[in-house]
Design a protein around this motif. Structure first.
Motif, short mmCIF file in Angstrom:
data_model
loop_
_atom_site.label_atom_id
_atom_site.label_comp_id
_atom_site.label_asym_id
_atom_site.label_seq_id
_atom_site.Cartn_x
_atom_site.Cartn_y
_atom_site.Cartn_z
N ARG A 169 50.16 52.15 46.65
CA ARG A 169 51.52 52.38 47.10
C ARG A 169 52.50 52.08 45.97
N CYS A 170 52.22 51.09 45.28
CA CYS A 170 53.33 50.81 44.11
C CYS A 170 53.30 51.51 42.98
N LEU A 171 52.31 52.29 42.62
CA LEU A 171 52.14 53.36 41.70
C LEU A 171 53.33 54.40 41.56
N PRO A 172 53.58 54.98 42.58
CA PRO A 172 54.64 56.10 42.57
C PRO A 172 56.00 55.37 42.58
N ALA A 173 56.04 53.89 43.03
CA ALA A 173 57.52 53.40 43.30
C ALA A 173 58.19 52.81 42.06
N CYS A 174 57.31 52.72 41.20
CA CYS A 174 57.98 51.94 39.89
C CYS A 174 58.78 53.32 39.06
N PRO A 175 60.20 52.89 38.84
CA PRO A 175 60.89 54.04 38.40
C PRO A 175 60.77 54.50 36.87
N LEU A 176 59.93 53.43 36.29
CA LEU A 176 59.70 53.38 34.84
C LEU A 176 58.26 53.73 34.62
N GLY A 177 57.41 53.94 35.56
CA GLY A 177 55.95 54.40 35.47
C GLY A 177 55.21 53.23 34.67
N LEU A 178 55.48 51.84 35.03
CA LEU A 178 54.77 50.67 34.40
C LEU A 178 53.61 50.43 34.94
N ILE A 179 53.35 50.68 36.27
CA ILE A 179 52.09 50.04 37.09
C ILE A 179 51.19 51.07 36.79
N VAL A 180 49.87 50.70 36.44
CA VAL A 180 48.60 51.52 36.38
C VAL A 180 47.51 50.85 37.19
N ALA A 181 46.79 51.60 37.78
CA ALA A 181 45.59 50.95 38.48
C ALA A 181 44.23 51.03 37.63
N GLU A 182 43.82 49.81 37.67
CA GLU A 182 42.37 49.60 36.88
C GLU A 182 41.25 49.58 37.74
N SER A 183 40.40 50.63 37.49
CA SER A 183 39.19 50.37 38.28
C SER A 183 38.06 49.43 37.78
N TYR A 184 37.16 49.32 38.51
CA TYR A 184 36.15 48.37 38.11
C TYR A 184 34.65 48.65 38.63
N GLN A 185 33.65 48.19 38.45
CA GLN A 185 32.39 48.55 39.12
C GLN A 185 31.69 47.04 39.64
N ARG A 186 31.11 47.19 40.61
CA ARG A 186 30.36 46.08 41.09
C ARG A 186 28.75 46.57 41.18
N SER A 187 27.97 46.46 40.42
CA SER A 187 26.94 47.12 40.19
C SER A 187 25.96 46.34 41.14
N ALA A 188 24.83 46.84 41.24
CA ALA A 188 23.79 46.26 42.20
C ALA A 188 23.25 45.07 41.39
N HIS A 189 23.20 45.18 40.10
CA HIS A 189 22.75 43.98 39.20
C HIS A 189 23.64 42.92 39.47
N GLN A 190 25.03 43.31 39.01
CA GLN A 190 25.85 42.27 39.20
C GLN A 190 25.90 41.57 40.62
N VAL A 191 25.97 42.31 41.52
CA VAL A 191 25.82 41.76 43.09
C VAL A 191 24.74 40.91 43.33
N THR A 192 23.60 41.23 42.89
CA THR A 192 22.37 40.38 43.35
C THR A 192 22.44 39.25 42.48
#
Length: 216
Positions: A169-192
């Protein structure tokens, strides 16, 4: 399967030191929302399975524990949370507290399944917002803070990582476009590896289907 909650059983607030009756009285009305079999597996087969989704990126431990406690008392069949040992421990603590409350009242409940989510590709459920707070103008009205449902943005601090669950929700709210979304992975190996000492009952797999070998 959901049904309207009876008006005669409104929810109320209970202090931490409250007796079991304070919790269980209002929650008998909440249980009317959940149509479930005694066992989560049977409810899944019957098509009456009800799952609480805490969020694959939600790491707000006190909130997660409270949600687990309340929904366990309500009779939920499964609680889905982040594949993080601390989060799993918070959910388990809420489930155990609910079982203790219900047992002391003479009406023990069947514990729900504890489920974790993993992913093998970019997925909107596995992301968090990021921005550099030093880049914000001093006169900014901070619309990002106003639209955040998790109170995960604080003046001068930016995004509080443990509270952000990546809703966007915050991504389009920033008038300067400063906010980004950083994705990550939780792989099967990391979880186990990380959950070796934190047993879970089920796993939800978010996959693009490109390579399923590691998931097996």
């Amino acid at each position: 399967t959901l049904r309207p909650r009876p008006r005669s059983a409104p929810l109320s607030r209970c202090p931490p030191s409250a007796t079991p009756d304070c919790w269980l009285g209002p929650l008998r009305g909440v249980r009317a929302l959940v149509s479930s079999s005694d066992a989560p597996g049977q409810a899944l087969e019957d098509g009456s399975w009800f799952k609480l989704i805490c969020g694959a990126s939600n790491q707000d431990m006190p909130q997660i524990r409270n949600l687990a406690l309340i929904y366990t008392l309500a009779g939920v069949d499964c609680i889905d949370c982040a594949a993080d040992p601390a989060v799993v421990a918070a959910v388990r603590s809420g489930i155990d507290a609910a079982h203790s409350i219900s047992s002391s009242s003479g009406s023990p409940i069947t514990p729900p399944w504890l489920m974790v989510s993993i992913n093998d590709d970019e997925d909107p459920h596995f992301r968090k917002a990021k921005f550099d707070p030093t880049m914000c103008p001093s006169d900014c009205p901070r619309p990002c803070e106003a639209v955040c449902p998790a109170s995960a943005i604080a003046a001068g601090q930016g995004v509080l990582d443990h509270k952000c669950y990546g809703c966007g929700r915050c991504l389009p709210a920033c008038p300067l476009g400063l906010i980004v979304a950083e994705s990550y992975q939780r792989s099967a190996h990391q979880v186990t590896t990380s959950l070796g000492g934190s047993p879970v009952d089920a796993v939800e797999i978010h996959t693009a289907g490109r390579e399923t070998g590691p998931l097996r």
